[in-house]
Every structure is written in C-alpha cells, then in structure tokens.
Design an enzyme around this catalytic site. Structure first.
Site, PDB file in Angstrom:
ATOM      1  N   MET A 272      32.172  46.002  37.908  1.00 29.61           N
ATOM      2  CA  MET A 272      31.969  44.974  36.884  1.00 29.61           C
ATOM      3  C   MET A 272      32.138  45.551  35.484  1.00 29.61           C
ATOM      4  SD  MET A 272      31.240  41.892  36.160  1.00 29.61           S
ATOM      5  CE  MET A 272      31.194  41.338  34.457  1.00 29.61           C
ATOM      6  N   GLU A 307      38.541  47.868  35.472  1.00 28.06           N
ATOM      7  CA  GLU A 307      37.357  47.516  34.672  1.00 28.06           C
ATOM      8  C   GLU A 307      37.523  47.980  33.229  1.00 28.06           C
ATOM      9  OE1 GLU A 307      35.830  45.407  36.196  1.00 28.06           O
ATOM     10  OE2 GLU A 307      36.283  45.931  38.276  1.00 28.06           O
TER      11      GLU A 307
HETATM   12  N1  BES Z   1      34.801  40.869  37.028  1.00 29.87           N
HETATM   13  C1  BES Z   1      34.997  41.409  38.329  1.00 29.87           C
HETATM   14  C2  BES Z   1      33.733  41.631  39.083  1.00 29.87           C
HETATM   15  C3  BES Z   1      33.013  40.402  39.554  1.00 29.87           C
HETATM   16  C4  BES Z   1      33.621  39.499  40.349  1.00 29.87           C
HETATM   17  C5  BES Z   1      31.728  40.158  39.238  1.00 29.87           C
HETATM   18  C6  BES Z   1      32.945  38.387  40.800  1.00 29.87           C
HETATM   19  C7  BES Z   1      31.065  39.050  39.668  1.00 29.87           C
HETATM   20  C8  BES Z   1      31.659  38.152  40.456  1.00 29.87           C
HETATM   21  C9  BES Z   1      35.727  42.740  38.255  1.00 29.87           C
HETATM   22  O1  BES Z   1      36.488  42.952  37.132  1.00 29.87           O
HETATM   23  C10 BES Z   1      36.656  42.751  39.418  1.00 29.87           C
HETATM   24  O2  BES Z   1      37.588  42.021  39.411  1.00 29.87           O
HETATM   25  N2  BES Z   1      36.377  43.586  40.411  1.00 29.87           N
HETATM   26  C11 BES Z   1      37.124  43.642  41.632  1.00 29.87           C
HETATM   27  C12 BES Z   1      37.914  44.909  41.756  1.00 29.87           C
HETATM   28  C13 BES Z   1      39.186  44.859  40.994  1.00 29.87           C
HETATM   29  C14 BES Z   1      39.887  46.186  41.022  1.00 29.87           C
HETATM   30  C15 BES Z   1      40.134  43.802  41.475  1.00 29.87           C
HETATM   31  C16 BES Z   1      36.101  43.562  42.737  1.00 29.87           C
HETATM   32  O3  BES Z   1      34.925  43.738  42.455  1.00 29.87           O
HETATM   33  O4  BES Z   1      36.496  43.322  43.875  1.00 29.87           O
HETATM   34 ZN    ZN Z   2      38.359  42.030  37.155  1.00 29.75          ZN
END
Ligand code: BES
Ligand code: ZN
Length: 900
Positions: A272, A307
């Site tokens: 996150m 991130e």
């Molecule tokens: N913003 C997201 C994390 C998130 C997603 C928090 C849904 C709360 C609810 C973060 O930037 C993200 O996209 N993380 C991905 C990994 C990324 C490399 C695609 C994840 O957590 O799967």
């Molecule tokens: Zn993301």
C-alpha cells in the site's frame, strides 16, 4: 471473535453517475493516538468549511465500528445525531468560514480481524485505509476527493512500541510519564484519507541516503522485525532503482525528505502506497537467496516500484471517486511494467517480461471479462469497492495506458504525462482527464483524432475479438489484410461500439525474414513491424510490392488486449514459431499450436489420447529447446503448455478433469519424446555460479527446473529412479531457494515416492521462515490431482499446527492454491471440492470479508462447467447465498454469480 452482522437488508448500490462534489472541505486534521491493543483513544481535531459550490447540506461523517465519546464545535458543545454508521450534524454555521470540530473516539485494534483500519500484526500496530478503512479509525469525509493536511501525534509504551511512524516528517519526539513516549509527524502534502498510515512496534530499519538530480538528499528506510534484517537488501536496491528510474524516464523526483517501507506479515493485499510510509506484505519485501525464489525477487522489484510510483500517479494526482481507480492503478501497473522492462539488459528479456504480463492478463482478465463479474476498466457501479480491485481495473487498465503510448509513441507519451502533471498536480481527477491530457499533448496522433472512440476502452466491458484474414494477389504483388472487430455482450452491456485498436503487424517471408512494408498510397517502405489502427468494425490494409505470399504476424508484442483469430494454418504457425522476429508472437505461435491439439483431444470422443501432440509440433518444440541462440527464459516459456485455466476459457463447456487429463498427457508426451533433450537442457543450465536474481541466470534456473520436472515425469512412466534420485540430491544440495524449490516441486509434481521425504525435510529446515512455509503449503495444495488425492491432503494441511485461517498469506497458501489454482483437484465429480469451498467462504467471511470475497470468486465460471460439476457448483453457490448475514463483500460476488 466473529463479526456480528445484521441480516441482509437491500444492498446499497453506488453509481458513478450519482457523483457529486463534497458539501464540505476538510483543510487540516490533527490526530492524536493513545495506542493500546484493547482500546486505542483517537482525538481528531479538524478544520472544515462549506463547499459553497454545492447546495448547503448537513455534514455526514463516515464512521465504522467506532465508540464515540465526545463531539465539540469551535471548542463548545453542539448537536449531532447518528444515522446508521454516519455522524450527522445539521446545524453548522452558514457561510464559507472555517470551523473546528473535535471528535473523540476509541476503537479496538486487537479485535480487528478484517485488517482494515487500525489493527495488530504480531503485537505491532499497522493501518490499512484504502479504500474505506480510515472511517474505522475516526469520523471523517472518507472519500478521495477530500484532501487535507495531516499532523499526527502517536503516544505509546516505550518498550513495546519503540518505533512510532506516520506520514511525512518527524517534527518532535519525547518522553511521557509511565514509561510512555510520543512522536509527532507532519505531512507537508495534502492527501486523501485513504493515504493515511501509522505504524508502531518493535522494528528495525535498513537505511540508505540518496541524492536526486536537483542535489537534494533523501533518507530511504526499510523497516522489518529484528530477525529479518538479512532479507532487506533487495527491497532497498529495488527502491533505489525506482527513485532513479522515475526521475530519468518521467522527470518525477521524490518529493519527501524521508521515504519509508514497512513490512507486516498480516496484510490483505500485496502492498500500500501511503504517503511516505508504504506498508507491505512481508512477501513483497523479505528476500535472500536462501529463502526466496527468482519469482519472489522479481515480484519484490515490481511491487516496491509500483508503490513508489504511486507517489506521483495516485498520491500527487489522485482519484476523484473510486470508479476512477484505474486512473492510479492501471497507470501505475503500466509504469511498474515499463520499469521492469527497462531494467532488462536486452530485447529478449524485455519480451519475456511482456509474455509473463500477457499470460496473467489472458488467463485472469479475459476470464473475468467473460464472467459474471465483468465490468469496464472504469466501473459504473459497485456495492463494495473492495471487490473492484480487479485484474480488469489493474491489468486491462495498464493495457489501455500502454495502447495510448503505442498510439502516440514513447516521446509523445512522456509529453502527455508532463501535461497531465502540469494540469492536475494536487487534484483528484478522472480517467477521462488522463486520456485527454495524453491526447492534447499529441495533437497529430491517432489518439487525438478520435479521443472519444478510444475512451470506450474505459466504458465498455468485454474482450474484443479481432479477426485477421490475408489474401495475396501475385499479379498485383499485393497482400491485403482484412481486420474485423466485435465484442460480445457483457452484464448490463448488450451492444458495443467499435474500439480503437492498435494492431502491430509484420509480414514474414518464406526465409523467415520480415518484409519491408509499404501501404497503398505511401511512398516509402518501412522495415519490420508497423502499426495499423483499427477503429471501424471492418477495415482493409493493402501492402504493395509483395513478391510472394507472406505469413502475417499479427498483434505483435500483444499491442492490444484482444482475442485474435488469425486464421493461420498449422504450417504457418510452425513458420512463425521457427522464425518470427517478434519474440512475443513466436511464443504465441507455440501456444496456439499446443492449444489446438489440446482442444481437439478434449473434444474428441472416448478416452484421452495418450499422445495428443503430433510429430511436427514435438519436433518444433525440440528445435526451440535446442536452439543455439534463443535464451533460456524464452525457451522455458515456449516449452510450458497453456494452463488448464487458459484452455478452459477456449471451450464452451468445461470438463476440468478431461482438460487436466489431456494437458497431463501432453506433458508426459513432451517429457518422453524430448527426454534426451531435457537431459541436455538440465546439464547445460544447472550451474549458474553465485546467486544473482538477474534475467539471464533466473532464466537458466527456470529452464533447468522445467527440465528436471520433465525428467521426473518421464521417470515416473519408465520406472527410472536415477532422475528422482538426482532431483532429491539437488533439493538437498541446492545453493539457493529457486533451485531447491524447483527440485522439490519436480518430485511433488511428478508424484515421486521421494517427495514425502523431501517435503518433511523442507519443513524442518524452514519451520521458522513463515514465507517459506507458505510455499510448502501452496505446493502441496496445488499439486496435480491423482485420483482425488489433493482434497484429503488439503484438509490435513488445515489441521497442521502451522495453519491459520486468520493470516491471509497462510489462508491463501492452502485454500486459494486449491480452490483457485488447482482446477482438477477442486472440480470433483463428488462435489466435495465445492462443499469445501462453501465452508471456507463462510468461515473466512466471519473473520475477514475482503479475503472471503476473493475466495468466493473461485466459482465465477460455474455456468461454463459440464455436468455433473455444473449442478453441484450451483448448489454450493446457492448454499452460500442462503446465509442471511453475509458481508456485503461476499454477498455482491455471490449475487452476481447467480444472476441470469
Ligand atoms: N493501492 C493498492 C493496494 C490496495 C488495494 C489497498 C486494494 C487496499 C485495497 C496498491 O498500490 C496495489 O495496487 N497493490 C497491489 C500490488 C501491485 C504491484 C499491483 C496488491 O496489493 O496486490
Ligand atoms: Zn497500486
């Protein structure tokens, strides 16, 4: 304690068309936390003012599972009421002048099993606020278009929580009575509430200082639990590379004095992007050569980058509302993909990365687009936003951004990004705003010529079909390529308008060379690939000066997220597999050949053919494996058959057992027919010197690993014990986790008797390494089913002392590996897999609805199943639906699955 939930009322559907700007702005917020696991006290002082651009309305602050103690307005008493979860204030001062609210609440982190809001992980405090977790910490306008300046004071016991972190800069710290201490943080940037974070606990940090181009020094930190310092180097290196890359490629510099990453072992997602304080699942931080595989290293590199890149694409420019999620996620996935490609030393390694990304898109996203959860990249409605962090929003969203880059060129895309930041820095905007900025910066591009048609990629769901047919006219020396497009109906969208589809094309001659291409009306021929833009239902492209009929290589590099029917014969596909200069289409030709054989064998009557592959395909595969110049990583991809999930998507009616049997038969055939070649491949690629996770050596390890698996598979047929013995030896002696795990996997996957011994030994070796134990669980739950043996072993694994349903990584390693990644183990004729699924969904829903809803999606495609699976699956889904107190998360997924 399980969640206590009201029986289901009607679900509240949130619609994009209902968006209205917030009736109040919150300019500043000052938060003071007294951290205590059972009862944390939160004092929230904020400065609000009316948004005079919208009609005057009451203030409705979001809240969830909070205990409210006090509300004060401008330092005095005031009236308020509760409306459901919301705190409502009707008699606030008129006019635009700011006023101050002070709200005092408590919450209970130790009871928070949902891992949203403020929670505990191994005794330390963490927060997760995206998308709507901040309301579980304090009352607020918890929506991304309300951006405030944050000051945060943390107070806690000094011994238990020596490290106190929040967003921004540390401005003050000191002692308090009763062995407590405090830290005060101030974030210099305004932000929406979903980017708030705090961490408190016993943590240690790897630190590095870097100087950016402007000469500014920044402190980078990676915080972990004390025993994990020896696994932080790779994450730090990845962070440094990310900072450098974003400045070099997009001119985007780090805007904070201090940038922190913290790892936690209890996390719903991967990681996150909280401003200046990224919080990560340990899986995407911790790695050393003894505990992490090449895949882990690659994932860490891209998640750390992802991130970090959000700092500009997400944090500086954020989303107006959650329907615009792809504005930040699609764009940032595109950026992390480009980053990983740019770190590759050569074109082949870039192509390998592209193939891996496309493989995910086509297996996961195409299936989503064809199922009950299909939605546009910018959804029109949701019940629970957490259900829309999907492969469509992420991976298809990234493809949409990639198509923009393809249409305007790399330099044009950079100009577009510059304009996007010029226009919107500090704002909360929409997907349309992004596309418009890229178009406006490139007025002469195909994107600017038809921006509205292009934006249909955001509004229309479903995967477009493109048909490509070529005809050659020898007399006129002309080759005419006709491209047609269509898109199937999806839930709520019966008819579709044409998309703007960039189709990269090459024409390959009989010698395997790319022809120089000149379209009718052009004066010069261009060597190699060229871009055709399909924007009508049907278009013809005429190539001149073609001396002999070529083989068309269409959609090179997978230039658009579509399904292509290229109409090629087997002979033409074999030609591309042998010669295509585009590594993606070379791989794709092999996949299509294998897929044709698989589909034919699946559709055939009677028992599964022992040798579904014909001589020509086997020989083509041998030629790739033995190829003198192709690199190992690409060979490994070509020699890996399409997955059972991908094969299933090509069929109208799915019999998972038959798909499994056919694919296994093909694997065994390749194992046997190429036995000597696998021996050669293993011997040639097994030694790689000191461990480094670079593309070349990881490609070599991947090919050696595949070879070993094939040799163990063949040994199973012949009764040979030499290769299983060698695999066991390699498992014991391996100098890194990749080789060790590949050897273990070769034994398990081929069902060798030595597998049990190896598994036991592996567990003993790594019993204190949670992430390695996750792999141990996942390998067993995902192993090829033999006579229904996997479900009983999954049930046993759930009784293992190391198993826990509360830890998402552990739950995923067993339950998801079985329900979502092991079709033949899961889809049993006796329906026991479905019963297991429904039990776990309900069990998890009482602990963690977000994780439960992801598991619920394992049944998305039940309607495609053949009998007896279909009826049994429907019954299991209906059983879950019958539960009256489901979370909104699971309810939404299940309702859609059952919808007509
Ligand atoms: N913003 C997201 C994390 C998130 C997603 C928090 C849904 C709360 C609810 C973060 O930037 C993200 O996209 N993380 C991905 C990994 C990324 C490399 C695609 C994840 O957590 O799967
Ligand atoms: Zn993301």
């Amino acid at each position: 304690m399980p969640l206590l939930r009201e029986a289901a009322g009607p679900a509240t559907i949130i619609r994009r068309e209902d968006y209205t700007p917030p009736p109040f702005w919150i300019d500043r917020i000052e938060l003071t936390f007294d951290l205590d696991p059972a009862k944390t006290r939160v004092l929230n002082k904020m400065v609000l003012r009316r948004n005079t651009e919208v009609p005057a309305q009451p203030l409705r602050l979001d809240g969830e599972e909070l205990n409210l103690a006090r509300v004060m307005l401008n330092g005095g008493g005031c009236s308020f009421k509760m409306d459901g979860d919301a705190l409502v204030m009707e008699s606030l001062p008129d006019g635009p002048e700011p006023f101050e609210l002070e709200i005092f609440t408590t919450c209970s982190p130790e009871k928070n099993t949902q891992l949203s809001g403020l929670y505990l992980s191994q005794g330390d405090f963490f927060t997760q606020c995206e998308a709507e977790g901040f309301r579980r910490i304090t009352y607020f306008l918890d929506r991304p278009d309300v951006m405030a300046s944050y000051t945060v004071t943390l107070r806690a016991d000094k011994d238990k929580y020596p490290v106190l972190l929040s967003n921004g800069n540390l401005v003050e710290q000191g002692e308090l009575p009763d062995n407590r201490h405090f830290a005060k943080w101030s974030d210099p940037h305004r932000k929406p509430s979903y980017l708030f974070a705090l961490v408190a606990g016993r943590l240690v940090a790897r630190e590095q200082r870097i100087v950016t181009r402007a000469g500014k020094e920044h402190l980078l930190q990676v915080y972990v639990r004390p025993g994990d310092m020896d696994k932080t180097e790779h994450a730090m290196n990845s962070l440094v590379s990310s900072v450098i890359w974003d400045e070099a490629r997009f001119g985007l510099a780090l805007d904070l004095e201090r940038f922190m990453i913290v790892a936690t072992s209890d996390f719903n997602m991967g990681a996150m992007e909280n401003k200046g304080l990224n919080i990560f699942n340990t899986k995407y931080v911790l790695a050393n050569s003894a505990t992490a595989t090449d895949t882990d290293f690659a994932n860490i590199e891209s998640v750390v980058a992802h991130e970090y890149f959000h700092n500009w694409t997400g944090n500086r420019i954020t989303c107006r509302d959650w329907f615009q999620l792809s504005l930040k996620e699609g764009l940032t996935v595109f950026r992390d993909q480009e980053f990983s490609m740019d770190l590759c030393a050569d074109a082949s390694a870039r192509a390998v990365k592209r193939i891996e990304d496309v493989r995910v898109l086509r297996t996961m996203q195409f299936a989503e687009d064809a199922g009950p959860m299909a939605h546009p990249v910018r959804p029109d409605q949701y019940v629970e936003i957490n259900n829309f962090y999907t492969v469509t929003v992420y991976e298809k969203g990234a493809e949409v951004v990639r198509m923009m880059q393809t249409l305007v060129g790399r330099d044009g895309f950079r100009k577009g990004m510059d304009l996007y930041f010029q226009r919107h820095d500090g704002q909360a905007v929409t997907c349309d705003d992004f596309a418009q900025a890229i178009a406006d910066a490139n007025p002469d591009s195909e994107l600017a010529r038809q921006p509205d048609a292009f934006k249909r990629w955001y509004s229309q769901s479903g995967t477009p079909r493109v048909t490509a047919r070529g005809t050659y006219n020898a007399e006129e020396r002309r080759y005419t390529l006709t491209l047609d497009q269509s898109c199937p109906a999806t839930p709520g969208q019966a008819e579709k308008l044409p998309f703007v589809i960039p189709v990269a094309v090459g024409l390959v001659d009989a010698g395997g060379q790319d022809l120089a291409l000149r379209l009718s009306g052009e004066t010069h021929a261009v060597a190699g690939s060229r871009l055709l833009v399909l924007s009508e239902a049907s278009q013809r492209f005429v190539f001149e000066d073609i001396d002999a009929e070529p083989v068309p290589s269409v959609l090179r590099g997978f230039s658009a997220p579509v399904i292509v029917d290229n109409g090629l014969s087997d002979a033409q596909l074999l030609h591309l597999l042998a010669h295509d200069s585009d590594a993606f289409n070379r791989w794709e030709a092999g996949q299509q050949l294998a897929l044709r054989r698989a589909v034919a064998a699946i559709r055939a009557e009677g028992p599964v053919a022992a040798q579904p592959l014909d001589h020509a395909v086997v020989e083509a595969m041998r030629a790739v494996l033995r190829h003198p110049t192709l690199d190992a990583a690409l060979k490994e991809l070509v020699l890996t058959l399409p997955s059972e999930t991908y094969i299933a998507e090509q069929l109208d009616e799915v019999d998972p057992q038959r798909i499994h049997a056919v694919r296994e038969a093909m694997r065994e055939q390749l194992a046997q027919a190429l036995q000597a070649d696998w021996v050669w491949a293993f011997e040639q690629h097994k030694d790689n010197g000191a461990y480094r996770p670079d593309p070349v050596s990881s490609g070599r390890r991947a090919l050696a690993g595949l070879a070993l698996t094939m040799l163990c598979l063949d040994a199973r047929q012949t009764g040979d014990t030499v290769w299983p013995g060698k695999a066991y030896q390699r498992f014991k002696d391996a100098g890194n986790m990749t080789d060790r795990f590949n050897a273990l996997s070769a034994l398990v996957v081929s069902g060798q008797p030595l597998a049990q011994e190896a598994l036991a030994r592996f567990h003993t070796m790594f019993r204190h390494e949670a992430l390695v134990i996750d792999k141990w669980f996942a390998l067993q739950a995902g192993a090829p089913d033999r006579g229904g043996n996997i479900l009983p072993s999954v049930r046993q694994l759930m009784n293992h002392p190391d198993f826990s349903l509360k830890n998402p990584n552990r739950a995923r390693s067993v339950i998801f590996s079985f329900c979502s990644a092991n079709p033949a183990g899961f889809h049993r004729a006796d329906a026991a897999g479905y019963v297991f699924w429904s039990e776990r969904v309900l069990e998890l829903d009482a602990i963690n609805p977000q994780v439960a809803a992801r598991l619920a999606r394992a049944m998305d495609r039940w309607k495609k199943l053949a009998e007896p699976y279909r009826s049994a699956a429907r019954e299991a889904v209906a059983r879950v639906a019958a539960k009256s107190d489901l979370s909104a998360d699971v309810r939404e997924v299940i309702t859609r699955a059952l919808a007509e």
